[in-house]
Each structure stands twice: as structure tokens, then as C-alpha cells.
Design a protein around this motif. Structure first.
Motif, short mmCIF file in Angstrom:
data_model
loop_
_atom_site.label_atom_id
_atom_site.label_comp_id
_atom_site.label_asym_id
_atom_site.label_seq_id
_atom_site.Cartn_x
_atom_site.Cartn_y
_atom_site.Cartn_z
N ASP A 8 -37.02 -20.09 -21.90
CA ASP A 8 -36.16 -21.37 -21.69
C ASP A 8 -34.79 -21.15 -22.19
N ARG A 9 -34.13 -22.11 -22.51
CA ARG A 9 -32.54 -22.04 -22.79
C ARG A 9 -32.49 -21.07 -23.94
N ARG A 10 -33.33 -21.27 -25.07
CA ARG A 10 -33.21 -20.30 -26.07
C ARG A 10 -33.27 -18.84 -25.73
N HIS A 11 -33.94 -18.49 -24.93
CA HIS A 11 -33.83 -17.14 -24.40
C HIS A 11 -32.85 -16.77 -23.64
N VAL A 12 -32.27 -17.78 -22.72
CA VAL A 12 -31.16 -17.35 -21.92
C VAL A 12 -29.75 -17.18 -22.78
N ALA A 13 -29.71 -18.27 -23.75
CA ALA A 13 -28.70 -18.29 -24.70
C ALA A 13 -28.70 -16.85 -25.63
N ALA A 14 -29.97 -16.54 -26.19
CA ALA A 14 -30.09 -15.12 -26.86
C ALA A 14 -29.52 -13.90 -25.97
N ILE A 15 -29.79 -14.09 -24.88
CA ILE A 15 -29.48 -12.95 -23.84
C ILE A 15 -27.92 -12.87 -23.64
N CYS A 16 -27.54 -14.14 -23.90
CA CYS A 16 -25.96 -14.07 -23.69
C CYS A 16 -25.39 -13.49 -25.12
N ASP A 17 -25.93 -14.03 -26.09
CA ASP A 17 -25.26 -13.61 -27.50
C ASP A 17 -25.38 -12.12 -27.32
N GLN A 24 -30.39 -29.07 -16.63
CA GLN A 24 -29.27 -29.37 -17.32
C GLN A 24 -28.75 -28.75 -18.39
N PRO A 25 -29.82 -28.16 -19.23
CA PRO A 25 -29.30 -27.36 -20.42
C PRO A 25 -28.75 -25.87 -19.91
N TYR A 26 -29.41 -25.38 -18.83
CA TYR A 26 -28.94 -24.15 -18.37
C TYR A 26 -27.24 -24.44 -17.84
N LEU A 27 -27.32 -25.43 -17.01
CA LEU A 27 -25.85 -25.63 -16.59
C LEU A 27 -24.77 -25.83 -17.69
N ASP A 28 -25.33 -26.37 -18.58
CA ASP A 28 -24.44 -26.66 -19.85
C ASP A 28 -24.04 -25.37 -20.63
N LEU A 29 -25.23 -24.47 -20.70
CA LEU A 29 -24.89 -23.14 -21.35
C LEU A 29 -24.04 -22.31 -20.59
N ALA A 30 -23.83 -22.25 -19.34
CA ALA A 30 -23.31 -21.53 -18.41
C ALA A 30 -21.48 -22.21 -18.42
N GLU A 66 -20.45 -23.73 -21.14
CA GLU A 66 -20.35 -23.30 -22.55
C GLU A 66 -19.74 -21.91 -22.60
N ARG A 67 -20.25 -21.11 -21.99
CA ARG A 67 -19.83 -19.62 -21.99
C ARG A 67 -19.19 -19.17 -20.80
N GLN A 68 -18.35 -20.31 -20.06
CA GLN A 68 -17.67 -19.94 -18.88
C GLN A 68 -18.14 -18.90 -17.94
N LEU A 69 -19.62 -19.02 -17.55
CA LEU A 69 -19.98 -18.16 -16.72
C LEU A 69 -20.54 -18.66 -15.32
N GLY A 70 -20.62 -18.02 -14.20
CA GLY A 70 -21.14 -18.59 -13.14
C GLY A 70 -22.59 -18.85 -13.10
N PHE A 71 -23.06 -19.63 -12.30
CA PHE A 71 -24.63 -19.93 -12.18
C PHE A 71 -25.03 -20.00 -10.81
N GLY A 117 -14.06 -23.22 -12.87
CA GLY A 117 -14.32 -22.42 -14.00
C GLY A 117 -15.86 -22.03 -14.07
N LEU A 118 -16.51 -22.97 -13.07
CA LEU A 118 -18.20 -22.85 -13.05
C LEU A 118 -18.75 -22.47 -11.71
N PRO A 119 -18.64 -21.41 -11.07
CA PRO A 119 -18.97 -21.59 -9.65
C PRO A 119 -20.39 -21.47 -9.59
N ILE A 120 -21.04 -22.11 -8.82
CA ILE A 120 -22.50 -22.54 -8.76
C ILE A 120 -23.03 -21.85 -7.29
N VAL A 121 -23.88 -21.17 -7.33
CA VAL A 121 -24.39 -20.54 -5.96
C VAL A 121 -25.80 -21.40 -5.84
#
Length: 312
Positions: A300-309, A57-63, A65-70, A116-120
Motif C-alpha cells: 500500500d502507500r506505506r510500502h511505496v513511500a518506503a521505496i521512495c525513501d 488518491q494517496p499514491y497521486l499525493d505521494l507522487a 509530494e516527491r515531484q515524480l511522475g505517475f 510537475g506531475l506527468p501522469i501516464v
């Protein structure tokens, strides 16, 4: 829901996220005991599926929020005959659990996917042996026979593609690519490397990608690197060789420790999420095709969010 097998949306140049370290999060953060480091039995119970949903769930929420695919991975890295037998899953039971994993994720996709959130949906295939070292050598033909049934199981589901994750040798990767081609499934090959930037087999990363492409007619949709820290392979990702453009995804470890050190670690090393993000930003500048960003062990989500930033 759309089926992406004939046109994977992550090939269009848009950024897609993945999750982080599934097994390390469940073991070290959630306190679960995963026999053989295997998460796939969780799809067999409602309680297990709830734990997986809580994880994704946190990763899907992050995607969103950032309007990215997942790219949503099945937790089937260990669901092959060797590892499955140690957990009481053989034959049809292995096929059933691979299919059940996709069915579970298809429900998750239906609840979250929109324009806005394509999921593969990605059927994950792990190495026959350990992901850190080569214990059983397979020829390409043997690997195709060995991994073929799992790929065929994914073919008969809503999975859009399959990925061979943490590949330690090019022969096993080639066999999986052959089996995927026979099944008509798009396939991604993700190699792991040691601290010297070479595969555990000793082969150079560029040589492995070139050999896999040359032997399979460049059938893999793209290549990735996972389960290694960026400092382990940055030095080999230089120059303008064509194989560099075949690397589209990165799922690095949080820790800069070697595979041997991580294998005996009793505590989780989460590293520095912001520093990891900066390493990713440097690699995005080097690799023009790098568009799939996520994590592996210890992240975890912290790392992937930092990568996005850092990268976006």
C-alpha cells in the motif's frame, strides 16, 4: 491533456511511481468482495468509482509530494473473455468496461496532472488464466487473437499505452506485443517469477526477455517484474547482459511467500515496508534502467513511500 503514445515520458530517465496492490487493498483493507479477484466492475457504478478514487488518491499525493511522475493503471487486469464471462461481461460489455475504465482515469488525471506531475494512462491487460500458474497454454498467435480486442478498445481511448501484467509465459507476452504493434499502441511486458527467479512456465527470466525481444523486433517499450518478492529474483539480476537494461520497472509483493502459499492465505502478509524499500535500493543500484517503482500484492502507500525513501 497531453497524449504520450509517441513519446512516453517515463523513457526520459525520470522516476515514475505506480500504485501498490489494488485488489489486496480493496479486499483486505477495505473489506470489499471482489468476485474472481476482479476490480474492473467497480468502474460501472458511482460508488465503485469513488472507492477507486479513494484507493488511488494517496499514491497521486505521494507522487506530487516527491515531484515524480505517475503511471495510472486501469483496474482491468481481469477484464478478458475468460474472467469476464464469470462476471457476466461478454463481447461488447467487455469492450465498454475497458473504455469506461480509461474514461474514469482520464477524469482523475485532469484533476491532478500538471507540469510537475506527468501522469501516464496505462491500459492493463492480465493473463488469460491465473497470474500464479499456467492453466491454459496459448501460442503467441492465439494470444494475439485473444487479447487483441481489449488492446483495440484501449486504442480508441485516451490511454497512452498498454501493459501486460503478471505474464506467466513468453508466448502469451509475445502475442500481446504483436497485437499492440498491430494496434499502434506502446506496450510494456511485466513477467512474474517463482521463488527460483524463473517464470511459472519454467523459462529463465533473461531468456524470456531475449526471446520476446527477438521475436517482436524489440517492440515492447520496456519490461517489468511484478507479483514476486525481491528475494525471489535478485540472484538472477546479476552481470552485464543486455537484457538487464531492458528492465525499467518493478512492482514487487510485500510478502516473501511463494505464489502457492499466497494463493491459500486467509490473511494479508504486508511484510516490512522499510525492508522492502532496502531491497528496491539494492536493485536500483544493480539495474541502471530501473526508474518505475511501485508495488503489487500486499503493498500500500506505506510500502511505496518506503521505496521512495530508500531509492531516491
Amino acid at each position: 491533456m497531453p497524449r504520450y503514445r509517441t513519446a512516453l515520458p517515463q523513457l526520459d530517465g525520470h522516476v515514475f511511481l505506480t500504485d501498490g496492490g489494488l485488489e489486496t487493498t480493496l479486499v483486505f483493507h477495505e473489506g470489499l468482495e471482489l468476485t474472481c479477484f476482479a476490480a474492473f466492475p467497480l468502474v460501472c457504478t458511482e460508488e465503485g468509482r469513488d472507492k477507486l478514487t479513494h484507493y488511488f488518491q494517496p499514491y497521486l499525493d505521494l507522487a506530487e509530494e516527491r515531484q515524480l511522475g505517475f503511471i495510472l493503471d486501469t483496474p482491468t487486469w481481469r477484464a478478458n473473455p475468460d474472467w469476464g464471462a464469470q462476471l457476466g461481461f461478454t463481447g461488447q460489455a467487455l469492450t465498454d468496461v475497458s473504455r469506461a475504465a480509461v474514461t474514469y482515469l482520464e477524469g482523475l488525471r485532469r484533476r491532478h496532472a500538471h507540469s510537475g506531475l506527468p501522469i501516464v494512462l496505462n491500459g492493463v491487460i492480465g493473463p488469460r488464466g491465473d497470474g500464479y500458474k499456467i492453466e491454459t497454454s496459448l501460442t503467441a498467435a492465439e494470444a494475439a487473437t485473444y487479447h487483441g480486442p481489449q488492446i483495440q478498445a484501449f486504442r480508441d481511448t485516451e490511454a497512452d499505452m498498454v501493459s501486460a501484467i503478471t505474464m506467466t509465459s513468453v508466448e502469451e507476452a509475445i502475442g500481446i506485443a504483436w497485437a499492440a504493434q498491430t494496434a499502434g499502441m506502446p506496450v510494456v511486458i511485466s513477467f512474474t517469477v517463482e521463488t527460483n527467479g524463473r517464470l511459472p512456465s519454467g523459462q529463465a527470466l533473461g531468456s524470456a526477455i531475449e526471446e520476446a525481444d527477438g521475436t517482436t523486433g524489440a517492440y515492447p517499450a520496456y519490461y517489468m517484474i511484478n507479483c514476486a518478492h525481491p528475494t525471489h529474483f535478485k540472484a538472477v539480476l546479476v552481470g552485464n547482459a543486455p537484457w538487464l537494461n531492458r528492465i525499467r520497472g518493478l512492482r514487487a509483493n510485500a510478502s516473501a511467500k511463494s505464489h502457492a502459499e499466497l494463493d491459500v492465505a486467509s490473511e494479508l502478509d504486508i511484510g516490512d515496508p522499510q525492508e522492502l524499500g532496502l531491497h528496491y535500493a539494492d536493485l536500483c543500484a544493480r539495474l541502471r534502467s530501473l526508474k518505475i517503482l511501485g508495488g503489487c500484492c500486499g503493498t500500500d502507500r506505506r510500502h511505496v513511500a518506503a521505496i521512495c525513501d530508500a531509492c531516491l
